[in-house]
Design a protein around this motif. Structure first.
Motif, short mmCIF file in Angstrom:
data_model
loop_
_atom_site.label_atom_id
_atom_site.label_comp_id
_atom_site.label_asym_id
_atom_site.label_seq_id
_atom_site.Cartn_x
_atom_site.Cartn_y
_atom_site.Cartn_z
N ASN A 315 0.91 -1.09 -0.35
CA ASN A 315 0.03 0.04 0.05
C ASN A 315 0.78 1.23 0.01
OD1 ASN A 315 -1.94 2.33 1.79
ND2 ASN A 315 -3.08 0.90 0.36
N ARG A 316 2.06 1.06 0.75
CA ARG A 316 2.98 2.32 0.78
C ARG A 316 4.29 2.44 0.02
NH1 ARG A 316 0.42 5.57 4.93
NH2 ARG A 316 2.40 6.60 5.96
N GLN A 317 4.29 1.24 -0.78
CA GLN A 317 5.43 0.95 -1.57
C GLN A 317 6.69 0.84 -0.93
OE1 GLN A 317 4.60 2.67 -5.47
NE2 GLN A 317 6.76 2.86 -5.79
N LEU A 318 6.53 0.18 0.11
CA LEU A 318 7.83 0.19 1.15
C LEU A 318 8.89 -0.85 0.44
CD1 LEU A 318 6.00 -0.06 4.56
CD2 LEU A 318 6.71 1.99 3.36
N THR A 319 10.02 -0.60 0.88
CA THR A 319 11.24 -1.53 0.53
C THR A 319 11.49 -2.46 1.84
OG1 THR A 319 11.87 -0.11 -1.21
CG2 THR A 319 13.57 -1.82 -0.43
N VAL A 320 11.68 -3.83 1.45
CA VAL A 320 12.05 -4.41 2.91
C VAL A 320 13.46 -5.12 2.30
CG1 VAL A 320 11.44 -6.30 4.41
CG2 VAL A 320 9.69 -5.12 3.63
N GLN A 321 14.46 -4.83 3.18
CA GLN A 321 15.79 -5.12 2.74
C GLN A 321 16.10 -6.08 4.04
OE1 GLN A 321 18.16 -4.18 -0.12
NE2 GLN A 321 19.05 -5.93 1.09
N GLY A 322 16.62 -7.17 3.57
CA GLY A 322 17.55 -8.20 4.73
C GLY A 322 18.90 -7.99 4.57
N THR A 323 19.54 -8.22 5.60
CA THR A 323 21.13 -8.10 5.45
C THR A 323 21.75 -9.08 6.33
OG1 THR A 323 21.55 -6.92 7.58
CG2 THR A 323 20.82 -5.46 5.88
N VAL A 324 22.86 -9.49 5.90
CA VAL A 324 23.56 -10.64 6.58
C VAL A 324 25.17 -10.46 6.61
CG1 VAL A 324 23.77 -12.20 4.66
CG2 VAL A 324 23.65 -13.00 7.06
N ASN A 325 25.80 -10.71 7.61
CA ASN A 325 27.34 -10.65 7.59
C ASN A 325 27.74 -9.03 7.14
OD1 ASN A 325 27.40 -13.38 8.15
ND2 ASN A 325 27.63 -14.05 6.17
N SER A 326 29.10 -9.16 6.63
CA SER A 326 29.63 -7.86 6.19
C SER A 326 30.61 -8.01 5.20
CB SER A 326 29.92 -6.96 7.62
OG SER A 326 31.15 -7.68 7.85
N GLY A 327 31.03 -7.02 4.27
CA GLY A 327 32.20 -7.38 3.55
C GLY A 327 32.53 -5.93 2.58
#
Ligand SMILES: [Zn+2]
Length: 407
Positions: A315-327
């Motif tokens: 409805n609000r055109q959200l972005t869902v972003q998962g993250t893991v670890n780093s680099g």
């Protein structure tokens, strides 16, 4: 050598019959008879001694047999020496390093997979394949093959080691969670002036510190319990719950819109970024209700099945972003988040001195795990273990430099 060994050969369905309160540490035991891990048959590997090792929420999850069953595809080792947040000492030269626990194609002796080629070794496509390392997990500390932070020895590749010089132990041990937090903060390309971080544990507080360092003028609210929640640079701290919507509407001049049948109101003119460092239905739900249209929800650390009403994403055109670890990070000119985090930790103005609240020697590992699992109820943020009690800890820097004491 001596280490805390996690034996995962006990079938999960048997563990689930044991009450959760008795399950903590149930599969773990302190052993004195383990072999020192062998160096992989390839150049660049070193035997090191952990000086200090953090207890991560994922370690507590293993001890409680609460890890994701889907992710067991990538964590297939039956014997684990936990501990992937590690400051290590080179037994020959005495140099100290923070250890980046991610093991990608280059370490396993493979030609780089597509993720590794494109600069994302933290999502390597061969995490389940041991290669020359013998390690059946994405990182150090989830497979006994290379040792782990909760043991007297660990094996690591030179490319995993970041020199920490004389940075105090209680700061250097935060290099791994600090780089996870920085990696999460960098997933957002700034689109506005207001952010909310949910969950003032180690990752949450370090995410606040990273956002503050990257965006000195960003308005940051931290949500959740804990005595230290205002200490790493947040503008304000609020207890968790639906009232956060009203509170932020009053602070920023937003408007509260009430759904007919559900409890949490929607914040109109909401925030640009929510970083959820808890990953439970209630926190994800709150985050979705706080975001303005086109805002971004970054999910850090947690994993598992969630019952959440996601309708605001459409409805609000959200972005869902998962993250893991780093680099490596394009935003850092290709440098790794850990290289950056190690530099920040060496700067007394980076306000994280108070995060390590407890340090135990290895034989006290049960008490250490209980303390970490209790979190704010035990006044705990980062609980650490000293696997080699003869290695002195490095002291220095005074607490402060943050905004401690803010509401
Ligand atoms: Zn790879």
């Amino acid at each position: 050598m001596r280490a805390v060994l996690a034996d995962l050969s006990v079938p999960r369905y048997l563990l689930s019959a044991v009450p959760a309160t008795r399950r903590l540490g149930g599969m773990l035991s302190l052993r004195d008879d383990l072999a020192v891990p062998e160096l992989p048959d390839a150049p660049g590997w070193m035997l090191l001694r952990p000086e200090l090792a953090g207890i991560c929420g994922s370690d507590v999850a293993v001890a409680r047999a609460k890890s994701s069953t889907v992710l067991s595809a990538f964590y297939s080792a039956r014997r684990q020496i936990l501990g992937h947040e590690i400051v290590v000492v080179d037994d020959h030269g005495g140099d100290r390093f923070a250890l980046d626990p991610v093991l990608s194609c280059v370490h396993r002796g493979f030609e780089p997979c597509r993720s590794c080629r494109e600069g994302h070794p933290y999502v390597c496509e061969r995490f389940d394949q041991p290669g020359v390392t013998g390690c059946r997990s994405p990182t150090q500390g989830f497979d006994a093959a290379l040792g782990g932070g909760w043991g007297e020895f660990v094996v690591a590749h030179r490319s995993q080691l970041h020199p920490v010089g004389s940075t105090p132990s209680r700061r250097a041990v935060l290099a791994e969670p600090a780089s996870i937090a920085l990696h999460a903060a960098l997933r957002w390309r700034r689109t506005g002036d207001r952010a909310v971080v949910i969950g003032p544990g180690t990752i949450g507080l370090l995410t606040v510190a990273a956002l503050r360092r990257l965006h000195p003028d960003l308005d940051i609210t931290v949500v959740g319990p804990g005595a230290l929640r205002g200490s790493t640079g947040a503008d304000r701290a609020l207890d968790s719950g639906p009232h956060v919507v009203q509170a932020l509407a009053e602070v920023h001049g937003g408007r509260v819109v009430r759904p007919r049948l559900t409890r949490t109101p929607i914040l109109e003119r909401g925030v640009d970024l929510v970083v959820d460092c808890v990953g439970r239905p209630g926190t994800i739900d709150l985050g979705l209700h706080l975001l303005r249209p086109n805002g971004m929800l970054v999910l850090v650390g947690g994993a598992g099945r969630q019952k959440v009403d996601w309708s605001l994403v459409w409805n609000r055109q959200l972005t869902v972003q998962g993250t893991v670890n780093s680099g490596p990070e394009p935003a850092l000119g290709g440098r790794t988040t850990m290289a950056e985090a190690v530099q920040w930790l060496a700067d007394p103005a980076y306000p994280v001195d108070g995060l390590v609240t407890h340090t135990f020697v290895l034989p006290e590992w049960r008490e250490a795990l209980d303390t970490a699992a209790a979190g704010p109820r035990a006044g705990a943020v980062k609980v650490t273990l000293r696997p080699n009690a003869d290695l002195p800890l490095v002291a220095g820097f005074t607490a402060g430099g943050g905004r401690a004491g803010l509401a």
